[in-house]
Design a protein around this motif. Structure first.
Motif, PDB file in Angstrom:
ATOM      1  N   THR A  22       0.837  -1.207   0.000  1.00 20.15           N
ATOM      2  CA  THR A  22       0.000   0.000   0.000  1.00 20.15           C
ATOM      3  C   THR A  22       0.870   1.255   0.000  1.00 20.15           C
ATOM      4  O   THR A  22       2.027   1.232   0.424  1.00 20.15           O
ATOM      5  CB  THR A  22      -0.893   0.056   1.252  1.00 20.15           C
ATOM      6  OG1 THR A  22      -0.025   0.133   2.394  1.00 20.15           O
ATOM      7  CG2 THR A  22      -1.786  -1.168   1.351  1.00 20.15           C
ATOM      8  N   HIS A  23       0.266   2.361  -0.435  1.00 20.16           N
ATOM      9  CA  HIS A  23       0.968   3.653  -0.414  1.00 20.16           C
ATOM     10  C   HIS A  23       1.370   4.012   1.011  1.00 20.16           C
ATOM     11  O   HIS A  23       2.470   4.520   1.252  1.00 20.16           O
ATOM     12  CB  HIS A  23       0.061   4.734  -1.012  1.00 20.16           C
ATOM     13  CG  HIS A  23       0.700   6.091  -1.044  1.00 20.16           C
ATOM     14  ND1 HIS A  23       0.449   7.044  -0.079  1.00 20.16           N
ATOM     15  CD2 HIS A  23       1.620   6.625  -1.893  1.00 20.16           C
ATOM     16  CE1 HIS A  23       1.166   8.126  -0.356  1.00 20.16           C
ATOM     17  NE2 HIS A  23       1.882   7.896  -1.439  1.00 20.16           N
ATOM     18  N   ASP A  24       0.494   3.704   1.966  1.00 21.19           N
ATOM     19  CA  ASP A  24       0.808   4.018   3.368  1.00 21.19           C
ATOM     20  C   ASP A  24       2.060   3.291   3.813  1.00 21.19           C
ATOM     21  O   ASP A  24       2.906   3.848   4.513  1.00 21.19           O
ATOM     22  CB  ASP A  24      -0.367   3.624   4.283  1.00 21.19           C
ATOM     23  CG  ASP A  24      -1.486   4.644   4.218  1.00 21.19           C
ATOM     24  OD1 ASP A  24      -1.266   5.713   3.591  1.00 21.19           O
ATOM     25  OD2 ASP A  24      -2.562   4.377   4.768  1.00 21.19           O
ATOM     26  N   ARG A  33       0.104 -10.415   5.163  1.00 20.08           N
ATOM     27  CA  ARG A  33      -0.666  -9.557   4.237  1.00 20.08           C
ATOM     28  C   ARG A  33      -1.101 -10.322   2.987  1.00 20.08           C
ATOM     29  O   ARG A  33      -1.699  -9.759   2.073  1.00 20.08           O
ATOM     30  CB  ARG A  33       0.120  -8.298   3.878  1.00 20.08           C
ATOM     31  CG  ARG A  33       1.281  -8.494   2.931  1.00 20.08           C
ATOM     32  CD  ARG A  33       1.984  -7.196   2.612  1.00 20.08           C
ATOM     33  NE  ARG A  33       2.970  -7.384   1.551  1.00 20.08           N
ATOM     34  CZ  ARG A  33       2.704  -7.233   0.243  1.00 20.08           C
ATOM     35  NH1 ARG A  33       1.514  -6.867  -0.144  1.00 20.08           N
ATOM     36  NH2 ARG A  33       3.643  -7.444  -0.653  1.00 20.08           N
TER      37      ARG A  33
END
Lengths: 87, 412
Positions: B92-94, B254
């Protein structure tokens, strides 16, 4: 150069050199267009070409806080005025 | 604390294709990516070797000017491969911007194309205005860590940056140092790889050292010829490879697609001559790698040899492989397809090895028609084998006496 001519020239530089089309006069260039310190150095070279004279180190440093097209135009007007006064 | 490290994405730009599908097709069909050397109006006409491992297809880049302005050709390759690996990883970008992801990426010396342009102006300029045409960004395009930091900028990566610049072990060190950063708990993930752009001056350097292939200038696809009796030197190439390394538990949690595990890495130096291959040094590297992976040498099924196709290098490497691994593992020289992609070779050859592991085949060393009798102590591959590979070693050696080995394993 009139204010209008300066504005037109600056907008053309932004289109040609920075691929920024018609930026708003008071847009924060860093926030909106990722215009950073590298671009600022490139812009100063363009301004020197536009004026046909070199900027001093002191004049260049003064430009580092500029954030908008209006501020760029103000800066160029001040430089032109300073050159006239000195002449 | 020692943690397991897995690979969850890989992408490469090579002389035999871009991405897994094209590369696997080329490996299965024995396609060579070696082509006639391009003229450069500078040194090319003085070079005896007239061949180059060439990326001879268009790549559609979609980079904003804000990113392009600090990128030379090598950074374009690096950022494109990195972009594809990031997308493939599904991170993810986060996470990417969290500081938990670092970058370990290099090239042999930044962008030689940009450096040439700087020197051309520097030595030819007649007045100040001409000197001033060296732009503010030229250093950022040409510096040795240009690949790594253009990647961090483009994707907002805020973790540690490692940018090895050890010539032909740059890519393998990038993966190895990324592996160690995760293994010892310094980062959760590392985007690793290397790139090098088309550069005739690199050919000139090896040409001057009499290390380049010259006998097949009219038949580029017949060189380089690792371990072959008629081999006559290396062929310089270009390209890039990028891999996402992650801590095993994090990747598993994940639901990442684990394509391989890095189980070991070793790096040492010959401690002497900066050019000549060194049997003792290389043999020690291989032993250290096996020790680091905590496996027996007999567990290694496949060795991707450095195998540049130089006269002495291949013999020394075959002797070292024979001494450490014996005749059990299959041995291949992937540079026979793509040439020596310099900094990128360790990354690209690791990715090719992963592709073979995934698809259950071993690509042969092309142009290996008659094995040099001094290289017969290992099990060479001369035709495509439908052969599962569980554990593989990727070996790379560099000017400066730097040696590396990476050990990877197919996930259960």
């Amino acid at each position: 150069m009139t204010r209008q001519e300066i504005e037109q020239e600056i907008k053309e530089i932004f289109r040609r050199e920075f691929e920024i089309e018609n930026p708003g006069f008071d847009d924060d260039l860093r926030e909106k267009y990722e215009f950073d310190s590298i671009d600022a150095i490139e812009l100063l070279l363009e301004i020197e070409r536009m004026l046909g004279s070199e900027l001093t180190q002191e004049e260049k440093k003064q430009a580092m806080d500029i954030r908008t097209i209006n501020q760029i135009c103000d800066y160029i007007e001040r430089i032109i005025q300073a050159r006239k006064t000195a002449a | 604390m020692e943690r397991r490290v897995v690979i969850t994405a890989a992408s490469a730009i090579t002389p035999i294709g871009h991405g897994k599908k094209q590369i696997v097709e080329s490996l299965l069909s024995g396609k060579s990516g070696i082509m006639p050397l391009r003229e450069d109006a500078m040194v090319s006409s003085f070079i005896h070797s007239r061949v180059y491992g060439t990326v001879n297809y268009p790549i559609e880049y979609d980079f904003k000017r804000a990113h392009r302005k600090t990128m030379g050709p090598v950074a374009y390759y690096a950022c494109q491969a990195a972009k594809e690996a990031l997308e493939q990883s599904g991170l993810t970008h986060d996470f990417i911007t969290s500081g938990k992801l670092g970058v370990s990426f290099g090239s042999i010396h930044g962008s030689p194309t940009v450096q040439r342009d700087i020197y051309r102006i520097f030595f030819n300029a007649k007045d100040k205005a001409e000197y001033q045409s060296i732009g503010a960004v030229e250093y950022l395009k040409s510096m040795v860590h240009t690949t790594a930091v253009n990647i961090t900028k483009m994707f907002g990566i805020t973790g540690r940056v490692v940018s090895s610049g050890t010539a032909c072990t740059t890519g393998s060190q990038a993966i190895g140092f990324g592996y160690e950063a995760i293994k010892y708990g310094l980062q959760e993930a590392m985007l690793c790889g290397a790139a090098d752009e088309y550069d005739t001056t690199t050919v000139a350097v090896f040409d001057n050292l009499l290390a380049c292939s010259t006998a097949f200038n009219n038949e580029p696809h017949r060189t380089p010829r690792p371990f072959d009796k008629l081999r006559d030197g290396l062929v310089v190439g270009e390209g890039a490879g990028a891999l996402m390394l992650e801590e095993y538990e994090f990747a598993k949690k994940r639901g990442a697609n684990i394509i391989a595990e890095v189980i070991g890495f070793a790096c040492n130096n010959n401690g002497g001559d900066l050019i000549l291959p060194n049997l003792a040094g290389i043999t020690q590297t291989l032993k250290l790698g096996v020790e680091n992976a905590k496996i027996s040498p007999q567990e290694v099924d496949l060795v991707s040899a450095h195998a540049t196709a130089t006269k002495m290098g291949d013999i020394i490497e075959a002797q070292a492989i024979g001494a450490v691994f014996g005749e059990h593992p299959f041995v291949i020289g992937l540079k026979s397809y793509i040439g020596h992609t310099m900094a990128a070779c360790g990354a690209i050859e690791t990715i090719m090895t992963i592709y073979m592991m995934e698809d259950g085949f071993i690509a042969p060393t092309i142009n290996l028609e008659e094995i040099d009798e001094r290289c017969t102590m290992v099990k060479h591959v001369q035709k495509v084998l439908a052969q599962p590979v569980k554990t593989a070693a990727i070996q790379n050696f560099a000017f400066g006496g730097v040696n590396t080995i990476l050990l990877i394993r197919k996930p259960d």
